[in-house]
Design a protein around this motif. Structure first.
Motif, PDB file in Angstrom:
ATOM      1  N   VAL A 177       0.842  -1.204   0.000  1.00  0.00           N
ATOM      2  CA  VAL A 177       0.000   0.000   0.000  1.00  0.00           C
ATOM      3  C   VAL A 177       0.873   1.249   0.000  1.00  0.00           C
ATOM      4  O   VAL A 177       0.652   2.195  -0.779  1.00  0.00           O
ATOM      5  CB  VAL A 177      -0.948  -0.004   1.211  1.00  0.00           C
ATOM      6  N   ALA A 178       1.860   1.276   0.892  1.00  0.00           N
ATOM      7  CA  ALA A 178       2.730   2.446   0.983  1.00  0.00           C
ATOM      8  C   ALA A 178       3.543   2.631  -0.294  1.00  0.00           C
ATOM      9  O   ALA A 178       3.726   3.763  -0.765  1.00  0.00           O
ATOM     10  CB  ALA A 178       3.653   2.301   2.195  1.00  0.00           C
ATOM     11  N   ARG A 179       4.034   1.544  -0.864  1.00  0.00           N
ATOM     12  CA  ARG A 179       4.843   1.654  -2.080  1.00  0.00           C
ATOM     13  C   ARG A 179       4.014   2.152  -3.256  1.00  0.00           C
ATOM     14  O   ARG A 179       4.426   3.058  -3.988  1.00  0.00           O
ATOM     15  CB  ARG A 179       5.451   0.289  -2.428  1.00  0.00           C
ATOM     16  N   ARG A 180       2.831   1.565  -3.447  1.00  0.00           N
ATOM     17  CA  ARG A 180       1.988   2.004  -4.555  1.00  0.00           C
ATOM     18  C   ARG A 180       1.536   3.448  -4.365  1.00  0.00           C
ATOM     19  O   ARG A 180       1.476   4.216  -5.338  1.00  0.00           O
ATOM     20  CB  ARG A 180       0.766   1.089  -4.677  1.00  0.00           C
ATOM     21  N   GLY A 181       1.224   3.814  -3.144  1.00  0.00           N
ATOM     22  CA  GLY A 181       0.831   5.200  -2.894  1.00  0.00           C
ATOM     23  C   GLY A 181       1.959   6.166  -3.199  1.00  0.00           C
ATOM     24  O   GLY A 181       1.728   7.244  -3.763  1.00  0.00           O
ATOM     25  N   ALA A 182       3.189   5.778  -2.843  1.00  0.00           N
ATOM     26  CA  ALA A 182       4.338   6.649  -3.103  1.00  0.00           C
ATOM     27  C   ALA A 182       4.616   6.789  -4.597  1.00  0.00           C
ATOM     28  O   ALA A 182       5.092   7.827  -5.053  1.00  0.00           O
ATOM     29  CB  ALA A 182       5.573   6.102  -2.390  1.00  0.00           C
ATOM     30  N   GLU A 183       4.304   5.738  -5.371  1.00  0.00           N
ATOM     31  CA  GLU A 183       4.546   5.772  -6.818  1.00  0.00           C
ATOM     32  C   GLU A 183       3.340   6.257  -7.609  1.00  0.00           C
ATOM     33  O   GLU A 183       3.388   6.299  -8.839  1.00  0.00           O
ATOM     34  CB  GLU A 183       4.948   4.374  -7.296  1.00  0.00           C
ATOM     35  N   GLY A 184       2.252   6.603  -6.920  1.00  0.00           N
ATOM     36  CA  GLY A 184       1.064   7.104  -7.598  1.00  0.00           C
ATOM     37  C   GLY A 184       0.240   6.036  -8.274  1.00  0.00           C
ATOM     38  O   GLY A 184      -0.548   6.349  -9.187  1.00  0.00           O
ATOM     39  N   LEU A 185       0.379   4.779  -7.856  1.00  0.00           N
ATOM     40  CA  LEU A 185      -0.381   3.680  -8.439  1.00  0.00           C
ATOM     41  C   LEU A 185      -1.652   3.412  -7.642  1.00  0.00           C
ATOM     42  O   LEU A 185      -1.850   3.953  -6.552  1.00  0.00           O
ATOM     43  CB  LEU A 185       0.482   2.415  -8.499  1.00  0.00           C
ATOM     44  N   ALA A 186      -2.512   2.567  -8.173  1.00  0.00           N
ATOM     45  CA  ALA A 186      -3.751   2.219  -7.487  1.00  0.00           C
ATOM     46  C   ALA A 186      -3.448   1.383  -6.245  1.00  0.00           C
ATOM     47  O   ALA A 186      -2.654   0.438  -6.295  1.00  0.00           O
ATOM     48  CB  ALA A 186      -4.676   1.437  -8.427  1.00  0.00           C
ATOM     49  N   VAL A 187      -4.108   1.690  -5.150  1.00  0.00           N
ATOM     50  CA  VAL A 187      -3.828   1.017  -3.881  1.00  0.00           C
ATOM     51  C   VAL A 187      -5.025   0.210  -3.380  1.00  0.00           C
ATOM     52  O   VAL A 187      -4.956  -0.363  -2.286  1.00  0.00           O
ATOM     53  CB  VAL A 187      -3.431   2.041  -2.801  1.00  0.00           C
ATOM     54  N   GLN A 188      -6.106   0.141  -4.166  1.00  0.00           N
ATOM     55  CA  GLN A 188      -7.334  -0.469  -3.656  1.00  0.00           C
ATOM     56  C   GLN A 188      -7.143  -1.932  -3.257  1.00  0.00           C
ATOM     57  O   GLN A 188      -7.574  -2.346  -2.175  1.00  0.00           O
ATOM     58  CB  GLN A 188      -8.453  -0.364  -4.699  1.00  0.00           C
TER      59      GLN A 188
END
Length: 218
Positions: A177-188
């Motif tokens: 979750v943290a990695r995808r959020g940092a890269e601007g990807l979907a976190v759902q």
């Protein structure tokens, strides 16, 4: 239940396993990582979410053996077992007290420590959200492990060995979750998986911990 929660909070702070110890360990891990992997900002920003999650997980391990140890040593656990409050409620209060004294400070400190790891600006919110959602599961799982090893001499190492494999799913989805959020990807997807793990442990493990405690107290 409120009186028991306040008592556990006071004991955690007085015993030295509360707010300061976990935060100090979390800070040490965060400070040492740049020395070990080098000062390259791009590399640090990529590994920052995972490092913050690993640091939080290891910091939670430090005080797990004290969840029931103090009550076992002074005989309070036997009295709690005969109290009108169900054992499941006692276990839940113990897990809540551990999260307040250990997990919550880590959640609040993580965004600030992310600065030391060059965490991208878009990742601060998701690190906070993932830790806020995942650290309660760490406390509940740790309470189960503490119930399994209560009364054992030098059970801290055994507790860590038992609990760490159970922590892996929470670590995987929390860091994702943290990695995808940092890269601007979907976190759902990882966010829903992390929520499912947390709510599942909250619903099931207090009953398992209570059953283990009843067996150990016989």
């Amino acid at each position: 239940m409120i009186a028991l929660l306040l008592r556990d909070l006071r004991l955690a702070v007085r015993a030295g396993g509360g707010f300061g110890l976990g935060l100090a360990f979390f800070l040490i891990v965060t400070v040492l990582i740049p020395f070990g992997v080098g000062p390259e900002t791009g590399l640090l920003s990529r590994i920052a979410p995972g490092i913050l999650w690993i640091g939080a997980l290891l910091a939670c391990l430090l005080s797990l053996d004290r969840i029931f140890a103090l009550d076992w040593e002074d005989g309070s656990l036997d009295l709690l077992a005969t109290a009108p409050l169900p054992m499941e409620g006692i276990v839940t209060i113990k897990a809540l007290a551990h999260w307040i004294t250990t997990g919550l400070p880590l959640v609040l400190a993580a965004p600030a420590l992310g600065v030391l790891l060059s965490l991208p600006p878009s990742g601060y919110l998701w690190v906070l959200v993932s830790l806020a959602l995942g650290t309660p599961a760490l406390s509940v799982i740790g309470t189960f492990g503490a119930a399994l090893t209560v009364g054992l001499k030098r059970g801290g190492l055994l507790l860590s060995i038992l609990v760490l494999p159970l922590y892996v799913p929470t670590l995987i989805f929390g860091a994702e979750v943290a990695r995808r959020g940092a890269e601007g990807l979907a976190v759902q997807t990882p966010l829903l998986m992390l929520a499912g793990i947390s709510f599942g442990t909250l619903a099931l493990l207090p009953f398992a911990s209570a059953a283990v405690l009843r067996i150990n107290l016989r």
